[in-house]
Design an enzyme around this catalytic site. Structure first.
Site, PDB file in Angstrom:
ATOM      1  N   ARG A 175       0.857  -1.185   0.000  1.00  0.00           N
ATOM      2  CA  ARG A 175       0.000   0.000   0.000  1.00  0.00           C
ATOM      3  C   ARG A 175       0.893   1.235   0.000  1.00  0.00           C
ATOM      4  NH1 ARG A 175      -2.502   1.036   5.453  1.00  0.00           N
ATOM      5  NH2 ARG A 175      -0.931   2.677   5.486  1.00  0.00           N
ATOM      6  N   HIS A 230      -3.239   4.815   4.885  1.00  0.00           N
ATOM      7  CA  HIS A 230      -4.491   4.055   4.873  1.00  0.00           C
ATOM      8  C   HIS A 230      -5.597   4.834   4.163  1.00  0.00           C
ATOM      9  CE1 HIS A 230      -8.005   1.813   6.173  1.00  0.00           C
ATOM     10  NE2 HIS A 230      -8.482   2.889   6.758  1.00  0.00           N
ATOM     11  N   TYR A 267       4.156   5.312  11.572  1.00  0.00           N
ATOM     12  CA  TYR A 267       4.413   3.876  11.764  1.00  0.00           C
ATOM     13  C   TYR A 267       5.272   3.232  10.678  1.00  0.00           C
ATOM     14  CZ  TYR A 267       0.262   3.842   8.750  1.00  0.00           C
ATOM     15  OH  TYR A 267      -0.629   4.075   7.739  1.00  0.00           O
TER      16      TYR A 267
END
Lengths: 335, 326
Positions: free
Chosen positions: A249, A253, A262
């Protein structure tokens, strides 16, 4: 027997026109996605959830299936999948802008697909609820003796939901014509796959008595071949297949997420280099399907389509406020 | 016309619908052998194991698979073995079935029936006795029916199968063999959304559904000898509620008692009381009363605990008398 004079896609049964169309759809999804992100950043829309990095596998899978015949149960990042089975960029933009003309009437969050005409089955936000639905659609196909499959996708985070396991087991017992494709993009919001999934997702298939195949999600032809084989298996009554497509990805998100909390920029940059669209483009150049001039015109066409779609959707009216009351039940103007 | 038990009427309803429409099929745990409660007894022999489909022990899949099949033209009847086991399927029922038509702007719809055997039957304990209808009540997009007679059981089953929206069909387990009445042989349906007056009366009105209707009728019969005339309304459909029938029954006596086996707090009686208060407060001659089990998690297994928990004719009669005398 090898047929050296045929390009790899031809060996798999894909024509030059089909692979060019695959490339075009990958680009379309990418450009739509980039634009939808920009539109959100400009404040015109509240939210976008991106599929960048996942287009290759989605388009490849769609091409191994039969449009308006098989059933498609996408998850929320499957823009390239729904474009490949019949939705238009204009329709995706109408959903992005939540306009009245959107197939879902502006009710759903962007990325929540559904389009009966194209056999795209309506979805929701609680993840993986679509997996048992796919199994039920496959069951109906068997009961009605129809030669069709249900194709369902979900992320690696969602693969932990009970519905995935209940669906796998149910489909395994009755050998139903369903293809489960996990789009393993390495992150469930902020949690990396190694902290989200014990063991390998592909190995879970063995626990339910059907094959699992792990493929490089950035390799369009590998994904196409795996889905094609899974479809053949399903149609000859041999039951389901789990495909775990490995990918990454690229964006956060969603537009509401800051991924630098993160993961590192270096990690993201490394994976951008592995982009499946770029490698497919190189492949098409190598086998002579694509050249600089054609590539330029494909890009121009895609950009024109995205521009026109965004302009159209921006100007389109919102749904009538009172339309909120409609379609709770059939008698409120339903079937 | 034949006298059928409530259980036979449910089976007759399913069988007739399966005969009428190839798309109708039953799925659930142990349904092939007839189900643990015998609702589907003999149906596998008649319709084959595909249309009377034994599923794995997986309630979310039973409902989720039924939803998928329904979206592509089938008319599944999903059996939840005991209402107490419906909770793993709640996400599929509330997030999916109830919202499919709405979220897709009428592009998709989901004609499933979920049969839910509920209620205490003597020795079921906490997890074979519950009445979870209030969990689903107040979920727009769902319909909920709860017949009390064999006639209604068959007619509502058939109406539910033919309905284009998801229907939760709550069948009270104590009614299965305890209740029998005249059921026509010919095809008929009982409309979803219509309550039925089971007894005309002038002094107080009892509103009930399922097994509680029979308690109310028996209590009413006995109270008549004491000179108390009781009007009894059987809701039959819990969602959407038949508001005009509730208003008529309220206006009839001005004294309302709502009785159900589901918990009092947050039960359907609470909504009925609110509707009456909203619309007909000044026609009331007494406060609206509810007669329900105490708010404990569920019924205990020991006979003394179950007897204490459940409404019965005597305790209900007392509540009705209290209302009449207010």
């Amino acid at each position: 027997m090898s047929t050296p004079h045929l390009a790899k896609h031809q060996q798999l049964g894909l024509t030059d026109a089909q692979v060019l169309s695959m490339y075009t759809l990958m680009l379309t999804a990418r450009k739509f996605d980039e634009r939808a992100t920009l539109i959100q950043r400009s404040g015109k829309t509240a939210f976008h959830i991106s599929s960048i990095g996942q287009e290759t596998a989605q388009v490849a899978a769609a091409f191994a299936l039969e449009k308006q015949h098989d059933y498609f149960l996408p998850y929320y990042r499957d823009y390239a999948l729904v474009l490949s089975v019949g939705m238009t960029v204009r329709e995706l933009m109408l959903a992005t802008f939540l306009k009245g003309e959107d197939i879902n009437g502006g009710r759903q969050m962007p990325g929540h697909f559904g389009y009966r005409k194209h056999h795209i089955v309506t979805g929701s936000s609680p993840v993986s609820t679509q997996v048992p639905h796919a199994v039920g659609i496959a069951l109906a196909a068997v009961m009605k003796q129809e030669d069709r499959v249900a194709f369902v996708t979900f992320g690696e985070g969602s693969s932990n939901q009970g519905d995935v396991h209940e669906g796998f087991n149910f489909a395994g017992i009755f050998k139903l014509p369903v293809i489960f494709m996990c789009e393993n993009n390495q992150y469930a919001i902020s949690i990396p796959a190694h902290r989200q999934v014990a063991g390998r997702i592909v190995d879970r298939a063995a626990g339910y008595g059907f094959p699992g195949v792990r493929v490089d999600g950035n390799d369009a032809l590998e994904v196409y071949g795996a889905v094609k084989e899974a479809r053949n298996r399903a149609l000859r009554g041999a039951g389901p297949t789990l495909i775990e497509a490995m990918m990454y990805r690229i964006p956060p998100h969603s537009t509401a997420d800051d991924d630098m909390q993160y993961r590192t920029r270096d990690e993201v940059e490394y994976h951008k280099e592995q982009d499946g669209i770029e490698s497919f483009r190189r492949y098409l150049f190598e086998c002579g399907v694509l050249n600089e001039e054609l590539d330029r015109s494909v890009n121009e066409d895609v950009m024109r389509e995205v521009n026109e779609a965004a302009k159209y959707a921006d100007k389109a009216p919102y749904p009538e406020p009172e339309s909120a009351l409609r379609h709770v039940y059939a008698k409120d103007g339903g079937a | 016309m034949a006298i059928l038990t409530y259980l036979e009427a449910i089976r007759a309803g399913m069988s007739e619908e399966m005969q009428r429409d190839e798309g109708v099929f039953v799925l659930g745990e142990d349904v092939g052998k007839g189900g643990v409660l015998n609702a589907t007894k003999g149906m596998r022999d008649r319709f084959g194991e595909r249309r009377v489909l034994d599923t794995p022990l997986s309630e979310s899949a039973i409902v989720g698979v039924a939803i998928g099949a329904a979206m592509v033209g089938m008319r599944p009847i999903a059996e939840i073995q005991f209402a107490d086991f419906i909770f793993p399927a709640t996400n599929q029922i509330i997030s999916e079935a109830a919202k499919i038509r709405y979220r897709s702007n009428n592009d998709w719809f989901c004609p499933i029936v979920i049969r839910v055997p509920y209620g205490a039957t003597g020795g079921g304990g906490l997890y074979h006795s519950q009445c979870p209808e209030s969990v689903f009540f107040g979920t727009p997009g769902l319909k909920i029916v709860a017949p009390s007679t064999a006639y209604d059981a068959k007619g509502l089953l058939k109406a539910s199968v033919r309905d284009d929206d998801p229907v939760l069909y709550f069948e009270h387990k104590k009614c299965y063999l305890y209740i029998s009445d005249d059921v026509p042989d010919e095809d008929y349906t009982v409309p979803i959304g219509k309550a039925a007056v089971k007894r005309e009366g002038d002094d107080i009105t009892v509103i009930a559904y399922g097994m509680a209707v029979h308690l109310a009728l028996k209590a009413a019969e006995q109270l008549e000898k004491e000179g108390i005339s009781v009007h009894v309304l059987d809701l039959r459909t819990l969602h959407p509620l038949d508001q005009s029938a509730i208003f008529e029954a309220t206006a009839k006596t001005g004294r309302i008692l709502i009785v159900h086996e589901d918990n009092k707090t947050g039960g359907i009686g609470a909504e009925i009381a609110a509707i009456i208060a909203e619309h007909l407060l000044y026609q009331l001659d007494a406060p609206i009363l509810r007669f329900c089990p105490p708010d404990v998690p569920a019924v205990g297994m020991a006979p003394t605990l179950e007897k204490f928990f459940l409404p019965n004719v005597d305790t209900l009669k007392e509540a009705m008398r209290r209302l009449a005398e207010m």
